[in-house]
Design an enzyme around this catalytic site. Structure first.
Site, PDB file in Angstrom:
ATOM      1  N   SER A  12      47.576  14.728  -8.768  1.00 57.63           N
ATOM      2  CA  SER A  12      48.568  14.908  -9.829  1.00 57.63           C
ATOM      3  C   SER A  12      49.986  14.755  -9.300  1.00 57.63           C
ATOM      4  CB  SER A  12      48.512  16.310 -10.419  1.00 57.63           C
ATOM      5  OG  SER A  12      47.218  16.798 -10.480  1.00 57.63           O
ATOM      6  N   ASP A 118      37.699  28.069 -10.120  1.00 58.70           N
ATOM      7  CA  ASP A 118      37.983  29.183  -9.223  1.00 58.70           C
ATOM      8  C   ASP A 118      37.514  30.466  -9.900  1.00 58.70           C
ATOM      9  OD1 ASP A 118      38.912  30.376  -6.920  1.00 58.70           O
ATOM     10  OD2 ASP A 118      40.958  29.625  -7.115  1.00 58.70           O
ATOM     11  N   THR A 144      36.761  20.348   1.234  1.00 65.14           N
ATOM     12  CA  THR A 144      37.479  21.630   1.249  1.00 65.14           C
ATOM     13  C   THR A 144      37.297  22.430  -0.050  1.00 65.14           C
ATOM     14  OG1 THR A 144      39.471  20.548   0.386  1.00 65.14           O
ATOM     15  CG2 THR A 144      39.307  20.754   2.782  1.00 65.14           C
ATOM     16  N   ASN A 146      36.689  25.654  -2.520  1.00 70.20           N
ATOM     17  CA  ASN A 146      36.796  27.112  -2.449  1.00 70.20           C
ATOM     18  C   ASN A 146      35.376  27.669  -2.651  1.00 70.20           C
ATOM     19  OD1 ASN A 146      36.334  27.174  -5.288  1.00 70.20           O
ATOM     20  ND2 ASN A 146      38.521  27.141  -5.731  1.00 70.20           N
ATOM     21  N   GLN A 147      35.236  28.973  -2.620  1.00 67.84           N
ATOM     22  CA  GLN A 147      33.896  29.574  -2.683  1.00 67.84           C
ATOM     23  C   GLN A 147      33.143  29.134  -3.930  1.00 67.84           C
ATOM     24  OE1 GLN A 147      33.675  33.810  -2.149  1.00 67.84           O
ATOM     25  NE2 GLN A 147      31.635  33.957  -3.038  1.00 67.84           N
ATOM     26  N   SER A 183      38.664  29.464   1.108  1.00 66.88           N
ATOM     27  CA  SER A 183      38.698  30.920   0.973  1.00 66.88           C
ATOM     28  C   SER A 183      37.390  31.395   0.375  1.00 66.88           C
ATOM     29  CB  SER A 183      39.856  31.358   0.082  1.00 66.88           C
ATOM     30  OG  SER A 183      39.634  30.931  -1.244  1.00 66.88           O
ATOM     31  N   ALA A 216      50.277  37.846  -4.683  1.00 68.61           N
ATOM     32  CA  ALA A 216      50.823  36.958  -5.720  1.00 68.61           C
ATOM     33  C   ALA A 216      49.832  35.843  -5.985  1.00 68.61           C
ATOM     34  CB  ALA A 216      52.161  36.373  -5.269  1.00 68.61           C
ATOM     35  N   THR A 221      48.436  25.682  -3.676  1.00 68.12           N
ATOM     36  CA  THR A 221      48.005  26.063  -2.323  1.00 68.12           C
ATOM     37  C   THR A 221      46.756  25.315  -1.873  1.00 68.12           C
ATOM     38  OG1 THR A 221      46.846  27.924  -3.316  1.00 68.12           O
ATOM     39  CG2 THR A 221      48.994  28.381  -2.357  1.00 68.12           C
ATOM     40  N   ASP A 223      45.911  22.338  -2.724  1.00 67.30           N
ATOM     41  CA  ASP A 223      46.349  20.968  -2.441  1.00 67.30           C
ATOM     42  C   ASP A 223      47.071  20.901  -1.090  1.00 67.30           C
ATOM     43  OD1 ASP A 223      45.407  20.587  -5.028  1.00 67.30           O
ATOM     44  OD2 ASP A 223      47.394  20.884  -5.898  1.00 67.30           O
TER      45      ASP A 223
HETATM   46  P1  ATP Z   1      43.824  26.866  -5.843  1.00 69.94           P
HETATM   47  O1  ATP Z   1      43.408  28.253  -6.282  1.00 69.94           O
HETATM   48  O2  ATP Z   1      45.277  26.729  -5.521  1.00 69.94           O
HETATM   49  O3  ATP Z   1      43.165  25.751  -6.553  1.00 69.94           O
HETATM   50  P2  ATP Z   1      41.773  26.842  -4.032  1.00 69.94           P
HETATM   51  O4  ATP Z   1      41.064  27.864  -4.813  1.00 69.94           O
HETATM   52  O5  ATP Z   1      41.211  25.496  -3.926  1.00 69.94           O
HETATM   53  O6  ATP Z   1      43.252  26.717  -4.422  1.00 69.94           O
HETATM   54  P3  ATP Z   1      42.148  28.757  -2.104  1.00 69.94           P
HETATM   55  O7  ATP Z   1      41.009  28.826  -1.166  1.00 69.94           O
HETATM   56  O8  ATP Z   1      42.289  29.749  -3.166  1.00 69.94           O
HETATM   57  O9  ATP Z   1      42.076  27.306  -2.599  1.00 69.94           O
HETATM   58  O10 ATP Z   1      43.532  28.744  -1.357  1.00 69.94           O
HETATM   59  C1  ATP Z   1      43.816  27.798  -0.368  1.00 69.94           C
HETATM   60  C2  ATP Z   1      44.549  28.484   0.749  1.00 69.94           C
HETATM   61  O11 ATP Z   1      45.760  29.026   0.229  1.00 69.94           O
HETATM   62  C3  ATP Z   1      43.828  29.659   1.362  1.00 69.94           C
HETATM   63  O12 ATP Z   1      43.047  29.241   2.450  1.00 69.94           O
HETATM   64  C4  ATP Z   1      44.976  30.533   1.820  1.00 69.94           C
HETATM   65  O13 ATP Z   1      45.387  30.092   3.090  1.00 69.94           O
HETATM   66  C5  ATP Z   1      46.090  30.229   0.850  1.00 69.94           C
HETATM   67  N1  ATP Z   1      46.286  31.251  -0.171  1.00 69.94           N
HETATM   68  C6  ATP Z   1      46.186  31.095  -1.517  1.00 69.94           C
HETATM   69  N2  ATP Z   1      46.483  32.229  -2.155  1.00 69.94           N
HETATM   70  C7  ATP Z   1      46.788  33.139  -1.215  1.00 69.94           C
HETATM   71  C8  ATP Z   1      47.185  34.515  -1.228  1.00 69.94           C
HETATM   72  N3  ATP Z   1      47.341  35.192  -2.360  1.00 69.94           N
HETATM   73  N4  ATP Z   1      47.424  35.111  -0.048  1.00 69.94           N
HETATM   74  C9  ATP Z   1      47.284  34.457   1.103  1.00 69.94           C
HETATM   75  N5  ATP Z   1      46.902  33.179   1.194  1.00 69.94           N
HETATM   76  C10 ATP Z   1      46.665  32.511   0.058  1.00 69.94           C
HETATM   77  N1  PLP Z   2      47.488  19.613 -10.664  1.00 66.40           N
HETATM   78  C1  PLP Z   2      48.033  20.147 -11.763  1.00 66.40           C
HETATM   79  C2  PLP Z   2      48.625  19.246 -12.787  1.00 66.40           C
HETATM   80  C3  PLP Z   2      48.042  21.519 -11.927  1.00 66.40           C
HETATM   81  O1  PLP Z   2      48.561  22.032 -13.041  1.00 66.40           O
HETATM   82  C4  PLP Z   2      47.487  22.345 -10.934  1.00 66.40           C
HETATM   83  C5  PLP Z   2      47.466  23.789 -11.077  1.00 66.40           C
HETATM   84  O2  PLP Z   2      47.957  24.344 -12.041  1.00 66.40           O
HETATM   85  C6  PLP Z   2      46.945  21.747  -9.804  1.00 66.40           C
HETATM   86  C7  PLP Z   2      46.960  20.375  -9.697  1.00 66.40           C
HETATM   87  C8  PLP Z   2      46.259  22.507  -8.738  1.00 66.40           C
HETATM   88  O3  PLP Z   2      46.983  23.353  -7.961  1.00 66.40           O
HETATM   89  P1  PLP Z   2      46.192  24.227  -6.891  1.00 66.40           P
HETATM   90  O4  PLP Z   2      46.426  23.589  -5.550  1.00 66.40           O
HETATM   91  O5  PLP Z   2      46.769  25.578  -7.030  1.00 66.40           O
HETATM   92  O6  PLP Z   2      44.741  24.168  -7.214  1.00 66.40           O
HETATM   93 MG    MG Z   3      41.586  29.840  -5.105  1.00 70.89          MG
HETATM   94 MG    MG Z   4      41.373  23.930  -4.896  1.00 70.56          MG
END
Ligand code: ATP
Ligand code: PLP
Ligand code: MG
Ligand code: MG
Length: 300
Positions: A12, A118, A144, A146-147, A183, A216, A221, A223
């Site tokens: 995006s 998520d 990569t 997430n869980q 994560s 927070a 994150t 990405d």
């Molecule tokens: P998103 O929720 O942005 O789509 P995701 O679920 O694919 O991301 P996550 O595993 O949630 O990925 O987050 C990616 C990385 O961001 C984690 O490995 C961690 O390093 C960091 N991260 C995200 N949120 C937090 C937080 N609240 N505190 C600390 N680290 C965080």
């Molecule tokens: N792309 C768009 C347009 C989004 O709105 C978002 C999250 O709101 C993302 C990608 C993904 O971001 P994240 O790295 O937090 O999963």
């Molecule tokens: Mg996440």
């Molecule tokens: Mg993700």
């Protein structure tokens, strides 16, 4: 990064703020990569705001852009990175793009962030899951999830470390050399747990890492994580432990800065908004180049 490291990143774009390509491009450039971006959508801002506007690229438009690269012989990449993809037809087309880029460069490294959801909820159409599972995962070199995404793809719940190991093994069976669970909730209230596994024809490395959890909800994150991991796997010659550590140390510094600055922007009496919590990316240039050495992973 040396000669010939050129990433194609299909994600995006947002005009304001940092998700997708806005989150991935700058850190990769700082780490010395040429970055070519295809914007799968261009929105005014990320979807966590109360409103967003913009356009979505469709599969024929993706094809058209890749055709232009082909025609000019500028379709040779060392890496492909994909993130959020919103439609089945677009994902099917991404598959043919991966296949094409792998014929142009048989050594292409495909880093796939299989963004689907998520915390137990899918935020893309359900019909993307079988396409990821059957067509995309087998093409990925590094993945990569997430869980929740790892559970969806493998069809197995992660309740403990053993489950996580089995799930990562499932990805290896599909041919994915490196699996990083960015994560998991195997930690506690104040820490997330990352898990990773990497195999080559001689050996396998598995590791675990504790990630201090900041109070927070950040966006962009996932990405950022995938982009940094791509960069550090390259720079460490696929040293999984160092790559994961560097990635997480930069993540922590950026998120700390983001939270600190958000708090001072908001002032003592206001709550933090999504605008306040946009990643402080350009302010973090030095932390991208030189990650701290705080977080250490444990080899299992
Ligand atoms: P998103 O929720 O942005 O789509 P995701 O679920 O694919 O991301 P996550 O595993 O949630 O990925 O987050 C990616 C990385 O961001 C984690 O490995 C961690 O390093 C960091 N991260 C995200 N949120 C937090 C937080 N609240 N505190 C600390 N680290 C965080
Ligand atoms: N792309 C768009 C347009 C989004 O709105 C978002 C999250 O709101 C993302 C990608 C993904 O971001 P994240 O790295 O937090 O999963
Ligand atoms: Mg996440
Ligand atoms: Mg993700």
């Amino acid at each position: 990064a040396g000669a010939n490291v050129r990433v194609l990143s299909i994600q995006s774009h947002v005009v304001s703020g940092y998700v997708g390509n806005k989150s991935a491009c700058f850190p990769l450039q700082v780490l010395g990569f040429e970055v070519d971006t295809i914007n799968s959508v261009q929105f005014s801002n990320h979807t966590g705001y109360k409103n967003f506007t913009g356009q979505v690229l469709d599969d024929t438009q993706l094809d058209d852009l890749v055709d232009g690269l082909k025609t000019n012989g500028i379709d040779h990449y060392s890496h492909l990175l994909t993130g959020y993809i919103g439609s089945r037809s677009f994902l099917r087309k991404v598959k043919s793009v991966v296949e094409h880029l792998k014929t142009v460069n048989p050594n292409l490294i495909y880093v796939c962030d299989p963004v689907m959801g998520d915390h137990g909820k899918m935020y893309v159409p359900e019909e993307l899951l079988p396409v990821y599972r059957e067509h995309i995962v087998p093409l990925a070199d590094i993945i990569t999830p997430n869980q929740y995404e790892a559970e969806l793809l493998s069809g197995k719940k992660i309740r403990n470390e053993g489950d996580a190991a089995e799930v990562m093994e499932w990805f290896h069976h599909q041919g994915v050399k490196t699996v990083v669970l960015s994560s998991t909730e195997l930690g506690s209230e104040n820490k997330l747990v990352g898990m990773a596994s990497s195999m080559n024809n001689r050996s396998k490395t598995r590791l675990q890492v504790h990630i201090p959890r900041l109070p927070a909800n950040f966006t962009g994150t996932g990405d950022l994580f995938a982009a940094l991991l791509l960069g550090w796997m390259h720079h460490t010659h696929n040293n999984l432990k160092k790559a994961v550590e560097n990635t997480l140390n930069t993540m922590q510094t950026i998120l700390h800065r983001t939270l600190d600055m958000a708090r001072s922007e908001a002032g003592p009496d206001s709550s933090l908004t999504v605008k306040h919590l946009e990643l402080k990316m350009v302010q973090s240039l030095d932390d991208i180049r030189n990650p701290e050495a705080k977080i250490k992973a444990t080899i299992l």
